[in-house]
Motif scaffolding. Structure first.
Motif, PDB file in Angstrom:
ATOM      1  N   GLY A  11     -19.023   5.674  49.556  1.00  0.00           N
ATOM      2  CA  GLY A  11     -18.267   4.861  50.496  1.00  0.00           C
ATOM      3  C   GLY A  11     -19.162   3.872  51.194  1.00  0.00           C
ATOM      4  O   GLY A  11     -20.355   3.761  50.899  1.00  0.00           O
ATOM      5  N   ARG A  12     -18.597   3.148  52.165  1.00  0.00           N
ATOM      6  CA  ARG A  12     -19.349   2.077  52.822  1.00  0.00           C
ATOM      7  C   ARG A  12     -20.068   2.509  54.086  1.00  0.00           C
ATOM      8  O   ARG A  12     -21.129   1.980  54.401  1.00  0.00           O
ATOM      9  N   THR A  13     -19.509   3.467  54.827  1.00  0.00           N
ATOM     10  CA  THR A  13     -20.028   3.790  56.152  1.00  0.00           C
ATOM     11  C   THR A  13     -20.881   5.050  56.103  1.00  0.00           C
ATOM     12  O   THR A  13     -20.360   6.163  55.919  1.00  0.00           O
ATOM     13  N   ALA A  14     -22.185   4.884  56.287  1.00  0.00           N
ATOM     14  CA  ALA A  14     -23.137   5.986  56.123  1.00  0.00           C
ATOM     15  C   ALA A  14     -22.811   7.183  57.009  1.00  0.00           C
ATOM     16  O   ALA A  14     -22.867   8.336  56.564  1.00  0.00           O
ATOM     17  N   ALA A  15     -22.477   6.939  58.271  1.00  0.00           N
ATOM     18  CA  ALA A  15     -22.223   8.042  59.200  1.00  0.00           C
ATOM     19  C   ALA A  15     -21.046   8.898  58.741  1.00  0.00           C
ATOM     20  O   ALA A  15     -21.093  10.138  58.822  1.00  0.00           O
ATOM     21  N   LYS A  16     -20.000   8.255  58.255  1.00  0.00           N
ATOM     22  CA  LYS A  16     -18.834   8.994  57.775  1.00  0.00           C
ATOM     23  C   LYS A  16     -19.166   9.777  56.509  1.00  0.00           C
ATOM     24  O   LYS A  16     -18.713  10.911  56.330  1.00  0.00           O
ATOM     25  N   LEU A  17     -19.960   9.181  55.641  1.00  0.00           N
ATOM     26  CA  LEU A  17     -20.351   9.869  54.413  1.00  0.00           C
ATOM     27  C   LEU A  17     -21.170  11.115  54.732  1.00  0.00           C
ATOM     28  O   LEU A  17     -20.972  12.176  54.130  1.00  0.00           O
ATOM     29  N   GLU A  18     -22.086  10.986  55.671  1.00  0.00           N
ATOM     30  CA  GLU A  18     -22.939  12.115  56.040  1.00  0.00           C
ATOM     31  C   GLU A  18     -22.121  13.239  56.666  1.00  0.00           C
ATOM     32  O   GLU A  18     -22.409  14.417  56.459  1.00  0.00           O
ATOM     33  N   GLU A  19     -21.101  12.877  57.440  1.00  0.00           N
ATOM     34  CA  GLU A  19     -20.250  13.903  58.034  1.00  0.00           C
ATOM     35  C   GLU A  19     -19.481  14.658  56.952  1.00  0.00           C
ATOM     36  O   GLU A  19     -19.358  15.890  57.001  1.00  0.00           O
ATOM     37  N   THR A  20     -18.979  13.927  55.960  1.00  0.00           N
ATOM     38  CA  THR A  20     -18.304  14.600  54.851  1.00  0.00           C
ATOM     39  C   THR A  20     -19.268  15.513  54.122  1.00  0.00           C
ATOM     40  O   THR A  20     -18.918  16.652  53.771  1.00  0.00           O
ATOM     41  N   CYS A  21     -20.494  15.056  53.888  1.00  0.00           N
ATOM     42  CA  CYS A  21     -21.496  15.890  53.224  1.00  0.00           C
ATOM     43  C   CYS A  21     -21.760  17.168  54.010  1.00  0.00           C
ATOM     44  O   CYS A  21     -21.903  18.252  53.426  1.00  0.00           O
ATOM     45  N   ARG A  22     -21.807  17.038  55.323  1.00  0.00           N
ATOM     46  CA  ARG A  22     -22.033  18.227  56.160  1.00  0.00           C
ATOM     47  C   ARG A  22     -20.907  19.237  55.967  1.00  0.00           C
ATOM     48  O   ARG A  22     -21.157  20.446  55.806  1.00  0.00           O
TER      49      ARG A  22
END
Length: 258
Positions: free
Chosen positions: A42-53
């Protein structure tokens, strides 16, 4: 024919675009619950990292890959990076889309074009890049997200959105036929789900939301993980191994695809 026992999805790898929130995140979480590792794109790093968590909390491997899907020239490199990181690719979910809705005369050419760039053009790029890896598994699966707006009783303001998704539905059907001998199934889903955007709309437009929900026979909007994600799990699993080229409405019975 002998009975077939499902081997499950554990150990497989999925690439999900637009997985930072909403439907994409719900699909990623549902796959993770079955032991699928996920490349979160996706485009937004913070959102991607939250999903990964959230995915890692379910005991699977997950990694974020920042990518604007409209940059189709970058897509092959992203797919190769995912395969290098995880060692394989079994499932591709093309969920990301960014475009505009509104009356046709109020849409700019640029706004109309964006829906195609992030829709069928981006999906085409991901599908082509993923093809050799999905073929190598002998049991690859692609799920493309379309919309019931394609058959909406009143398409007013939905024209540009629906047009890009109709193109994507046709692409899905063609790939399903051409790639079936390669062991790759390709299907599309048309979901209604309580994504952040739709949730905001329902909370800020209660009367319109009430009418919308009343038009759904099941009288509710789907849950991103429980309804849409779990359906994708079924779709990419062994129990539906003979299904390809289909469009599955996941909208509580609202749309009629004929």
């Amino acid at each position: 024919m002998d009975a077939v026992r499902s081997e499950g999805l554990a150990g497989r790898v999925a690439l999900v675009t637009g997985a930072g929130q909403g439907v994409g995140q719900g699909i990623a979480l549902a796959l993770a619950s079955e032991g699928v590792s996920v490349a979160v794109v996706g485009r937004t790093a913070a959102k991607l990292e939250e999903t990964c968590r959230l995915l890692k909390e379910r005991g699977v491997d997950a990694e974020a890959f920042a990518c604007d899907v409209a940059d189709t020239e970058a897509v092959p490199g992203v797919v190769e990076e995912v395969v290098r990181r995880f060692g394989r690719l079994d499932i591709l979910v093309n969920n990301a889309w960014a475009g505009a809705m509104g009356p046709l005369l109020e849409l700019s050419d640029r706004a109309f074009r964006k829906g195609f760039e992030t829709g069928p053009f981006a999906t085409f790029a991901f599908m082509k890049a993923a093809h050799p890896h999905l073929k190598a598994t002998g049991d690859g699966s692609i799920v493309n997200l379309v919309t019931s707006a394609m058959v909406r009783w009143d398409p007013t303001t939905y024209g540009a959105y629906a047009a890009s998704k109709v193109a994507l539905r046709s692409l899905t059907r063609t790939a399903a036929v051409e790639w079936a001998p390669d062991g790759i199934r390709v299907n599309s889903i048309a979901p209604h789900a309580l994504s952040p955007g739709l949730k905001w709309w329902t909370e800020n437009n209660p009367e319109e939301a009430e009418e919308f929900i009343a038009s759904i026979p099941m009288r509710r909007i789907g849950d991103c993980e429980g309804d849409i994600g779990r359906a994708v799990v079924a779709l990419v699993g062994a129990d539906l191994r003979y299904l390809t080229g289909a469009t599955i409405p996941l909208d509580g019975g609202q749309a009629f695809f004929g």
